[in-house]
Design a protein around this motif. Sequence first.
Motif, PDB file in Angstrom:
ATOM      1  N   GLU A  21     -12.337 -51.215 -76.794  1.00  9.43           N
ATOM      2  CA  GLU A  21     -11.987 -51.444 -75.395  1.00  9.43           C
ATOM      3  C   GLU A  21     -12.787 -50.523 -74.487  1.00  9.43           C
ATOM      4  O   GLU A  21     -12.992 -49.357 -74.788  1.00  9.43           O
TER       5      GLU A  21
ATOM      6  N   SER B 191      -6.616 -48.363 -71.193  1.00  6.21           N
ATOM      7  CA  SER B 191      -7.216 -48.846 -72.431  1.00  6.21           C
ATOM      8  C   SER B 191      -6.433 -48.273 -73.607  1.00  6.21           C
ATOM      9  O   SER B 191      -5.815 -47.216 -73.496  1.00  6.21           O
TER      10      SER B 191
ATOM     11  N   ASN C  39     -11.854 -52.845 -67.763  1.00  9.65           N
ATOM     12  CA  ASN C  39     -11.052 -54.058 -67.625  1.00  9.65           C
ATOM     13  C   ASN C  39     -11.966 -55.257 -67.386  1.00  9.65           C
ATOM     14  O   ASN C  39     -13.142 -55.104 -67.111  1.00  9.65           O
TER      15      ASN C  39
ATOM     16  N   LYS D 185      -7.604 -60.113 -72.510  1.00  6.55           N
ATOM     17  CA  LYS D 185      -8.306 -59.496 -71.392  1.00  6.55           C
ATOM     18  C   LYS D 185      -7.298 -58.623 -70.656  1.00  6.55           C
ATOM     19  O   LYS D 185      -6.215 -59.087 -70.286  1.00  6.55           O
TER      20      LYS D 185
ATOM     21  N   TYR E 215     -11.756 -59.544 -75.148  1.00  8.43           N
ATOM     22  CA  TYR E 215     -12.012 -59.108 -76.511  1.00  8.43           C
ATOM     23  C   TYR E 215     -11.550 -60.201 -77.451  1.00  8.43           C
ATOM     24  O   TYR E 215     -10.457 -60.732 -77.296  1.00  8.43           O
TER      25      TYR E 215
END
Length: 160
Positions: free
Chosen positions: A41, A133, A44, A127, A48
């Motif tokens: 990560e 994160s 934003n 997302k 993924y």
Amino acid sequence: MGNSVTVNHVTLSLVKFEKFVTNIPAANRPTGPLVNISGAEGSNSTPYTVTVLAYLPDNPLNRVENTSGLQLQGNEIYLNYYGINPVNILNKEGGTDTVQGREFRVEFNCKEETTNYDLYYIQFTYKVESGASADMIWVRDEDEDPETDRGTVSTPVDGD
């Protein structure tokens, strides 16, 4: 692409859900799902991709309680998201470290013990719309019926 849903500021989108191996004896089932993620990560707005191999009982499944996530098969199998939670992971020294993990569960509800499992291929993207994160992600295949759930390798940290 399949359906999408936003839960706790994270958008989940189903890419693929397929049963591809059936009648696997319980003795040959690994203890946890097999997970692959496309990357660590960062900022934003990056989606993924996560690929999961989940072993689910070949018994009839019942309706699941938590239907806030992605519907995978009727009301019987859902991919649910539980936010960022502490999780213990093994370290190189043989002990454990506590990290912040983004928790996903492939959930089902099976009332009876099973002797055979079916292997499902699940691919989804997530997302982060807003928020922190995570250090890692973890995915469990979890039976909502505690009497027949076998558990997995990942261990949630018990809150105080």
